[in-house]
Design an enzyme around this catalytic site. Structure first.
Site, PDB file in Angstrom:
ATOM      1  CB  SER A 138      -2.358  -0.602  -3.837  1.00  0.00           C
ATOM      2  OG  SER A 138      -2.295   0.258  -4.945  1.00  0.00           O
TER       3      SER A 138
ATOM      4  CE1 TYR B 109      -7.001  -2.296  -5.511  1.00  0.00           C
ATOM      5  CE2 TYR B 109      -5.724  -0.424  -6.319  1.00  0.00           C
ATOM      6  CZ  TYR B 109      -5.789  -1.733  -5.875  1.00  0.00           C
ATOM      7  OH  TYR B 109      -4.636  -2.488  -5.782  1.00  0.00           O
TER       8      TYR B 109
ATOM      9  CE  LYS C 163      -5.619  -4.008  -2.613  1.00  0.00           C
ATOM     10  NZ  LYS C 163      -5.352  -5.432  -2.317  1.00  0.00           N
TER      11      LYS C 163
END
Length: 321
Positions: free
Chosen positions: A117, A141, A145
């Site tokens: 991402s 988040y 990643k």
């Protein structure tokens, strides 16, 4: 037929990728626990129910299908949820992925295409954001990643597990044939929220109008989900052909503001859309636009459905099918 294990293949991007894989002669094997995916979306290839952290189940699926590669989508992906419950994201996105990769290495270290991402970059210090931009995520988040990207680089050194980490910007749109599309619960993405507001004659929230942009609202780079799916197939072929471990942005190099998205939705749907102005959200950068030169050079990829109106039209067709 070449089999590809697709974790999280019942999700939004995963299911579209499975459709494109099948179209290109691969046989997707969807592995999903359906906690955030939809069984109806897993209609391309085989389906196996299970958790990526269940080593015995993963091993049995690897032995049954003997895939030539892994495409790894399975992850939680809500920024606000990651801020409220960071351990959920570290245990699932990092811990469960570590278990999955250990099982893969113990069986056979086949190439991995990883769904990463642009959230790994954090607040940009230059635009467009290229792959060598510092990675300083501002939420759990994005950090989860980033940790998996590092894990994959380390596994290449230790076990020759080659990988491509695809850092995509905002996925949007839907299958133009309306077989599958975006269906999250809860829905947090702007385009489906705007279209739902048009459909239901409700208001869509606009988080802040005092950013340093032309109309005061945030600007984001939207990439059609089929273009993202196509990039996964290209990355897969790159690895199968012996390509080296790397990270690649998937972007349009073109941004649209929140108000531009609303105006485009009004044109596509032919309906007025009410907006409700609310305060900014924590950690929302004013502008996120990605560079795509590496994707073009390394994978021969460029977005074919880059126009926001095309993305919106496909999403509207799916929503009103």
């Amino acid at each position: 037929m070449v089999k590809i294990l697709v974790t999280g293949g019942a999700g939004y991007i995963g299911s579209h990728t499975c459709k494109v894989l099948a179209r290109h002669g691969f046989e997707p094997v969807v592995y999903d626990n359906l906690s955030r995916g939809n069984r109806w979306a897993a209609k391309f290839g085989m389906f196996e129910f299970g958790d990526i952290g269940d080593a015995a189940k993963v091993r049995s699926v690897l032995e049954k299908y003997r895939p030539s590669a892994l495409i790894h989508f399975a992850a939680y992906a809500y920024v606000a949820e990651s801020l409220a419950n960071p351990l959920l994201y570290y245990s699932n996105n990092v811990g469960e992925t570590a278990s999955l990769l250990q099982t893969l290495i113990d069986f056979k270290p086949v190439p991995v295409v990883f769904s990463s991402s642009c959230a790994t970059y954090g607040v940009p210090n230059r635009l467009p954001i290229s792959e060598d931009h510092p990675q300083q995520p501002i939420n759990p988040y994005g950090y989860s990643k980033l940790v998996v990207e590092r894990m994959l680089r380390d596994l290449d050194v230790a076990h020759n597990l080659r990988s491509v980490s695809l850092r995509y910007f905002n996925a949007a749109g839907a299958d133009p044939e309306a077989e599958i599309g975006e269906a999250h619960e809860p829905e947090t993405h702007l385009i489906p929220l705007v279209l739902a507001a048009a459909r239901d004659a409700t208001a869509v929230k606009v988080f802040g109008n005092d950013y340093d942009t032309a109309d005061g609202t945030c600007i984001r780079d939207y990439v059609h989900v089929l273009d993202i799916a196509d990039a996964h197939v290209r990355a897969l072929r790159y690895l199968i052909d012996g390509g080296a471990t790397c990270a690649v942005n998937l972007a349009n190099e073109r941004g649209y503001s929140v108000l531009e998205v609303v105006a485009t939705a009004e044109r596509v749907t032919g309906r007025p859309i009410q907006i409700e102005l609310v305060p900014r959200r924590q950690g929302d950068p004013a502008v996120l636009i990605g560079a795509l030169q590496r994707a073009r050079t390394l994978l021969g990829w460029k977005p074919e459905r880059s126009d926001l109106e095309i993305q919106m039209r496909d999403a509207w067709k799916w929503m009103t099918r």
